[in-house]
Design a protein around this motif. Structure first.
Motif, mmCIF file in Angstrom:
data_model
loop_
_atom_site.group_PDB
_atom_site.id
_atom_site.type_symbol
_atom_site.label_atom_id
_atom_site.label_comp_id
_atom_site.label_asym_id
_atom_site.label_seq_id
_atom_site.Cartn_x
_atom_site.Cartn_y
_atom_site.Cartn_z
ATOM 1 N N SER A 110 -1.411 9.035 13.529
ATOM 2 C CA SER A 110 -1.346 10.415 12.483
ATOM 3 C C SER A 110 -2.272 10.123 11.515
ATOM 4 C CB SER A 110 -0.003 10.614 11.927
ATOM 5 O OG SER A 110 0.371 9.448 11.008
ATOM 6 N N TYR A 111 -2.544 11.292 10.716
ATOM 7 C CA TYR A 111 -3.563 11.321 9.668
ATOM 8 C C TYR A 111 -2.752 11.361 8.192
ATOM 9 C CZ TYR A 111 -8.119 11.274 12.093
ATOM 10 O OH TYR A 111 -9.222 11.071 13.031
ATOM 11 N N PRO A 112 -3.178 10.928 7.298
ATOM 12 C CA PRO A 112 -2.542 11.298 5.937
ATOM 13 C C PRO A 112 -2.993 12.570 5.585
ATOM 14 C CG PRO A 112 -4.507 10.139 5.651
ATOM 15 C CD PRO A 112 -4.378 10.020 7.000
ATOM 16 N N ASP A 113 -2.054 13.216 4.520
ATOM 17 C CA ASP A 113 -2.313 14.539 4.226
ATOM 18 C C ASP A 113 -3.490 14.671 3.484
ATOM 19 O OD1 ASP A 113 -1.554 16.682 1.806
ATOM 20 O OD2 ASP A 113 -0.876 17.160 3.840
ATOM 21 N N LEU A 168 0.739 -1.226 -0.102
ATOM 22 C CA LEU A 168 0.049 -0.031 0.055
ATOM 23 C C LEU A 168 0.899 1.155 -0.067
ATOM 24 C CD1 LEU A 168 -2.906 1.072 0.272
ATOM 25 C CD2 LEU A 168 -2.788 1.179 2.642
ATOM 26 N N ALA A 169 1.879 1.168 0.779
ATOM 27 C CA ALA A 169 2.850 2.307 0.823
ATOM 28 C C ALA A 169 3.468 2.470 -0.649
ATOM 29 C CB ALA A 169 4.134 2.065 1.891
ATOM 30 N N ASP A 170 3.836 1.614 -1.300
ATOM 31 C CA ASP A 170 4.263 1.721 -2.763
ATOM 32 C C ASP A 170 3.184 2.304 -3.823
ATOM 33 O OD1 ASP A 170 6.791 0.667 -1.789
ATOM 34 O OD2 ASP A 170 6.203 -1.321 -2.553
ATOM 35 N N ILE A 171 1.857 1.875 -3.461
ATOM 36 C CA ILE A 171 0.875 2.455 -4.447
ATOM 37 C C ILE A 171 1.011 3.998 -3.881
ATOM 38 C CG2 ILE A 171 -1.555 2.395 -4.794
ATOM 39 C CD1 ILE A 171 -1.619 -0.349 -4.284
ATOM 40 N N LEU A 172 0.950 4.429 -2.777
ATOM 41 C CA LEU A 172 0.679 5.750 -2.304
ATOM 42 C C LEU A 172 1.789 6.670 -2.406
ATOM 43 C CD1 LEU A 172 -1.870 5.204 0.603
ATOM 44 C CD2 LEU A 172 -2.408 5.763 -1.862
ATOM 45 N N TYR A 173 3.002 5.986 -2.641
ATOM 46 C CA TYR A 173 4.415 6.628 -2.746
ATOM 47 C C TYR A 173 4.802 7.252 -1.156
ATOM 48 C CZ TYR A 173 3.651 6.136 -7.743
ATOM 49 O OH TYR A 173 3.529 5.572 -8.995
ATOM 50 N N VAL A 174 4.324 6.518 -0.049
ATOM 51 C CA VAL A 174 4.882 6.866 1.219
ATOM 52 C C VAL A 174 5.663 5.851 1.692
ATOM 53 C CG1 VAL A 174 2.790 8.428 1.337
ATOM 54 C CG2 VAL A 174 2.619 5.943 2.214
ATOM 55 N N SER A 175 6.102 6.095 3.021
ATOM 56 C CA SER A 175 6.715 4.993 3.666
ATOM 57 C C SER A 175 5.974 3.943 4.353
ATOM 58 C CB SER A 175 7.770 5.612 4.749
ATOM 59 O OG SER A 175 6.915 6.287 5.566
ATOM 60 N N GLU A 176 6.563 2.843 4.598
ATOM 61 C CA GLU A 176 5.728 1.880 5.411
ATOM 62 C C GLU A 176 5.500 2.117 6.652
ATOM 63 O OE1 GLU A 176 6.009 -2.914 6.469
ATOM 64 O OE2 GLU A 176 7.726 -1.872 5.586
ATOM 65 N N SER A 177 6.473 3.033 7.306
ATOM 66 C CA SER A 177 5.993 3.846 8.633
ATOM 67 C C SER A 177 5.010 4.622 8.723
ATOM 68 C CB SER A 177 7.152 4.230 9.271
ATOM 69 O OG SER A 177 7.497 5.448 8.490
ATOM 70 N N ALA A 178 4.448 5.440 7.896
ATOM 71 C CA ALA A 178 3.310 6.237 7.558
ATOM 72 C C ALA A 178 2.010 5.348 7.596
ATOM 73 C CB ALA A 178 3.355 7.103 6.477
ATOM 74 N N ILE A 179 1.962 4.377 6.833
ATOM 75 C CA ILE A 179 1.016 3.434 6.641
ATOM 76 C C ILE A 179 0.632 2.715 8.326
ATOM 77 C CG2 ILE A 179 -0.180 1.381 5.812
ATOM 78 C CD1 ILE A 179 0.300 3.433 3.751
ATOM 79 N N SER A 180 1.600 2.491 8.860
ATOM 80 C CA SER A 180 1.596 1.980 10.238
ATOM 81 C C SER A 180 1.140 2.929 11.091
ATOM 82 C CB SER A 180 2.889 1.340 10.648
ATOM 83 O OG SER A 180 2.858 0.909 12.037
ATOM 84 N N LYS A 181 1.702 4.129 11.006
ATOM 85 C CA LYS A 181 1.053 5.347 12.094
ATOM 86 C C LYS A 181 -0.374 5.777 11.821
ATOM 87 C CE LYS A 181 5.491 7.726 12.471
ATOM 88 N NZ LYS A 181 6.127 8.764 12.271
ATOM 89 N N TRP A 182 -0.897 5.536 10.337
ATOM 90 C CA TRP A 182 -2.300 5.742 10.169
ATOM 91 C C TRP A 182 -3.026 4.878 10.652
ATOM 92 C CZ3 TRP A 182 -1.695 6.384 4.120
ATOM 93 C CH2 TRP A 182 -0.935 7.598 3.869
ATOM 94 N N GLU A 183 -2.347 3.255 10.651
ATOM 95 C CA GLU A 183 -3.415 2.374 11.163
ATOM 96 C C GLU A 183 -3.534 2.179 12.659
ATOM 97 O OE1 GLU A 183 -2.242 -1.197 9.251
ATOM 98 O OE2 GLU A 183 -2.804 -0.551 7.238
ATOM 99 N N THR A 184 -2.377 2.791 13.230
ATOM 100 C CA THR A 184 -2.364 2.650 14.750
ATOM 101 C C THR A 184 -3.060 3.981 15.433
ATOM 102 O OG1 THR A 184 -0.298 3.798 14.691
ATOM 103 C CG2 THR A 184 -0.471 1.172 14.926
ATOM 104 N N GLY A 185 -3.425 5.008 14.592
ATOM 105 C CA GLY A 185 -4.004 6.297 14.968
ATOM 106 C C GLY A 185 -3.154 7.057 15.500
#
Length: 354
Positions: free
Chosen positions: A60-63, A41-58
């Motif tokens: 942070s929010y995405p831009d 999912l991170a590759d599809i959205l061009y973000v880091s894997e840690s960003a996806i992890s932070k979203w899912e654990t609440g």
């Protein structure tokens, strides 16, 4: 709508933003449903894997600029992303729409393939028997007529589907008439084309007028309808005269006379008169006009009409026609008088109350 993702518990209209954990759980649920890992999912959205992890654990929010990309990757709507839940009603509607498209596509291409196979077989047989294209040309135009009715050419247009359906079916019929006349060296195609056009006008012109005449001019629809039918009928009489010798002027006069009550009805409906008075006048005019039709026809053809109007209600053996005509006239005048009387009685009662 996506702006609320940057502000927990922010209200937009009647919608309230979900908290971080609910949002993260929804992202995780949809990622798993799609069979994606966090890295994918991170590759599809061009973000880091840690960003996806932070979203899912609440954490942070995405831009907000990433909202469309997230919705597309997870196959959800912005409303579902905001509410952190599936929009069941919307998904059911989309599912039904996809099912309808599948059925519609199957129907369209199934019939198209069937028509194509039938035409191919006819062409092969025609070439094998006649060594040239002969009856297969008529078969082709016949299949074109069938195709115009079902599954129709309206599939290729977004707007005005009814008008396009009528136009394509009529033109395909005209093409069939022309091909048949050319193949068999006849000339009746123009009479058939005008006759079908008149039939189409009788059946479908009211719907076209209702659809395309502006609202402020819809009061003229009835007049336009009957005037159009009269013009088409007169054109048909003229076209027929080119193939068959008959008294055209007399036919036109009879047609004009028969249309008098219809044109009168159309004109009456443009006036601001009470409905009962309009109905009374319509019945009266129809009755009088059609009572006199035998006399008009006899006059046009220079014949006597006495046998149609002489009556004796005590002798139905020799005066049946005249008796029927006079009873018809009496009945129509009586109905017209009753309708007018009912209106005036209601009007007098209303005046007395005032």
């Amino acid at each position: 709508m996506a702006l609320v993702l940057c502000f927990p518990q922010l209200k937009v209209g009647r919608e309230t933003m979900i908290d971080n954990r609910t949002f993260g759980s929804f992202i995780r649920e949809k990622r798993i449903e799609k069979g994606l890992r966090q890295r994918e999912l991170a590759d599809i959205l061009y973000v880091s894997e840690s960003a996806i992890s932070k979203w899912e654990t609440g954490k942070s929010y995405p831009d907000i600029t990433m909202i469309p990309s997230i919705c597309k990757a997870l196959d959800v709507s912005e409303k579902e992303l905001i509410e952190g839940a599936n929009d069941t009603e919307s998904r059911v509607m989309k599912k039904e729409a996809r099912k309808y498209r599948i059925i519609s596509d199957s129907w369209f291409w199934g019939l198209a393939i069937f028509y194509g196979i039938a035409l191919l077989v006819c062409i092969i047989c025609d070439l094998a028997i006649n060594h040239r294209l002969s009856f297969s040309i008529i078969v082709f135009t016949s299949l074109l007529v069938a195709f115009s009715f079902a599954p129709t050419f309206t599939r290729f247009f977004e707007n005005h589907k009814f008008a396009i359906f009528l136009g394509t079916t009529y033109l395909s019929l005209c093409l069939l008439f022309i091909v048949c006349c050319i193949m068999y060296r006849q000339s009746w195609c123009w009479v058939a084309s005008f006759a079908v056009l008149l039939g189409y006008a009788v059946l479908f012109l009211p719907f076209l007028l209702k659809r395309y005449i502006p609202e402020e001019k819809k009061g003229f629809n009835v007049l336009l309808y009957f005037a159009s039918l009269l013009v088409l009928l007169l054109l048909l009489l003229v076209v027929i005269r080119g193939y068959v010798q008959y008294p055209l002027v007399k036919a036109v006069l009879i047609s004009l006379y028969c249309f008098i009550p219809f044109l009168f009805l159309s004109a009456i409906h443009l006036l601001k008169l009470p409905r009962l008075i309009k109905a009374s006048l319509d019945v009266l005019v129809f009755g009088v006009v059609y009572y006199g039709i035998e006399a008009v026809i006899a006059r046009i053809f220079g014949e006597g009409a006495a046998q149609y109007y002489t009556f004796d209600l005590t002798d139905w053996k020799y005066f049946a026609n005249g008796n029927i005509m006079i009873l018809y006239l009496i009945a129509t005048i009586s109905v017209a008088v009753v309708l007018a009387s009912v209106y005036f009685l209601h009007w007098m009662e209303k005046e007395e109350r005032l």
